[in-house]
Enzyme design. Structure first.
Site: not given
Length: 486
Positions: A64, A115-117
């Site tokens: 990210r 934040a994962s996906h």
């Protein structure tokens, strides 16, 4: 909302999540200043657990674009403390837990920035000690401490850089070699493609599959890119699974592997393009584990197909349906001494792997089975139709309005002919009808009601939805103009 309330609102179950990059529609909530306070609070939280010890803390991040700034904010928050900080750079969530165990790291605590996906503007924090991932109460305590600690000054902390992913990958390679026991390159002759979704999972090609002898041509989206330009980094996403299917078929590969952004989830596609995710994935890993552990218990989240239960029972196992949320199913599995905790989203935690939800280890375990994977689930009946509707809850308080709608829907269903509400179901409301089943539950991470439906008869769901949808259209707390259909 006060600053104290804003900080506490960052809790998302057993994680912290928020908006790290402001957009025209969303103000930043996981700000640099708040993240700095969280770093300070995590040190204080650890000091309570190991008083008098010189702490070692590892920090890693996924791809990210806000990750580097948040990492620096954590460094700044920890700077006044007498701690050693190991900067792991690009990492995965399961690797950050393993940093508490590996001899070369052996940290007292670790943080994964992910934040994962979720879309690019989101980010979050996951916390680990050698005992495992942080619980809901731990996150609540850490966030509460941010409002009690005084801002400190100084620069006592030492920061060192270490490559955790290489150590973690080498560990996987050794485990796969030992599991297959067919030489140094046990995957030689197999063509396996990987779709990393521009997250942190690209390492699996160069550091795991290729040392094991696999051919990996056709692998895609391996380079980290926090804007996620190709598709959602999510094994539970239809477009992402289609992208992997296309790669498998185009390259005539034997198997395809896909990871989410931080590699705590994964899924597969077989040589014929069949998706081995969701219920298929649960059945697949259950078949492998039940062969090794006859009669074992498999803990799943609540929204699994009835066909999965029939399959597991048919293999001599037991299924325990439990509350959605990876910490929920993991804690339930620990309580029951189950071999596996797994959700339809792809979170899978094996007893033999510290009950750690680890997408890479899940794939490794399936490779270790060294067999025709699709053949393992030939006995799993497939539904003719599936549908999912998501209703956004637009009125506060979200955590009261959502359950109220579910309670009212349950009463509504009890008056419907041909629909049988399951009375002992733990989450939301689940019901059977002649051709299938459905469930309505609260989303764990978003202000949504999720309505999942499955039928063994083609064409049965549309009339059922037409019959029941008027209930939802009468709920003022829901956005009835923008219903999400998946």
């Amino acid at each position: 909302m006060s600053e104290e309330q804003a900080m506490l609102a960052l809790q998302n179950g057993s994680d912290i999540r928020g908006i790290a990059i402001a957009t025209p529609e969303q103000a930043a909530t996981l700000t640099i200043e708040r993240t700095k306070k969280i770093g300070q609070a995590f040190v204080a939280w650890l000091q309570r657990r190991v008083p008098g010890k010189e702490l070692k803390i590892a920090i890693g991040m996924d791809s990210r674009i806000s990750g580097q700034d948040l990492k620096q904010a954590l460094f700044d928050g920890m700077a006044p403390a007498d701690v050693t900080i190991i900067d792991c750079g690009m990492a995965t969530t399961p690797a950050m837990f393993m940093a508490t165990l590996y001899d070369d790291f052996c940290v007292d605590g670790s943080i994964m920035i992910t934040a994962s996906h979720l879309p690019y503007q989101y980010n979050g924090l996951k916390f680990f000690t050698a005992a495992g991932g942080a619980e809901h109460d731990d996150i609540e305590e850490i966030l509460a401490m941010t409002n009690l600690l005084r801002e400190a000054s100084g620069n006592k902390a030492q920061i060192v850089e270490k490559d955790l992913l290489t150590v973690y990958a080498a560990d996987l390679v050794e485990k796969i070699r030992a599991g297959i026991d067919e030489g140094f390159e046990p995957l030689k002759g197999q063509h396996i493609v990987v779709d990393a979704g521009n997250g942190a999972g690209g390492f699996f090609v160069e550091k795991v599959l290729e040392p094991l002898g696999a051919t990996t041509t056709g692998s895609q989206f391996l380079d980290p890119d926090g804007t996620f330009p190709n598709h959602e980094s999510n094994p539970d996403n239809k477009e992402a699974m289609q992208a992997l299917k296309n790669a498998v078929l185009t390259n005539k590969a034997d198997l395809g592997i896909i990871f989410d952004t931080d590699v705590d989830r994964s899924a597969l596609v077989d040589a014929n393009g069949q998706a081995l995710n969701r219920n298929n994935l649960i059945a697949l890993i259950s078949a492998v584990l039940l062969k090794e552990n006859p009669g074992a218990t498999i803990v799943t989240n609540s929204a699994t197909s009835q066909h999965v239960e029939d399959f597991i029972v048919g293999l001599g196992g037991k299924q325990d349906r439990y509350l959605t949320g990876y910490r929920n199913v993991i804690n339930r599995a620990i309580e029951l001494d189950a071999e596996l905790a797994i959700e339809t989203s792809g979170h899978a935690a094996l007893k033999e792997n510290y009950y750690l939800d680890d997408g890479a280890y899940l794939v490794a375990k399936l490779l270790m089975a060294n067999t025709d994977l699709p053949a393992l689930i030939k006995g799993l009946k497939q539904p003719e139709e599936t549908m999912e509707y998501r209703f956004v809850i637009v009125e506060e308080p979200i955590q009261q309005n959502g359950p109220t709608v579910i309670t009212d829907f349950k009463a509504y269903l009890n008056k419907q002919e041909g629909i049988r509400v399951i009375t002992d179901h733990l989450e939301g409301v689940r019901a059977d009808f002649d051709e299938g089943w459905f469930i309505v539950r609260m989303s764990l991470h978003e202000p949504l009601l999720v309505w999942t439906l499955e039928s063994d008869k083609a064409g049965a769901l549309a009339p059922l939805v037409e019959r029941l949808m008027p209930f939802f259209m009468e709920q003022n707390c829901l956005d009835r103009q923008n219903i999400i259909k998946k």
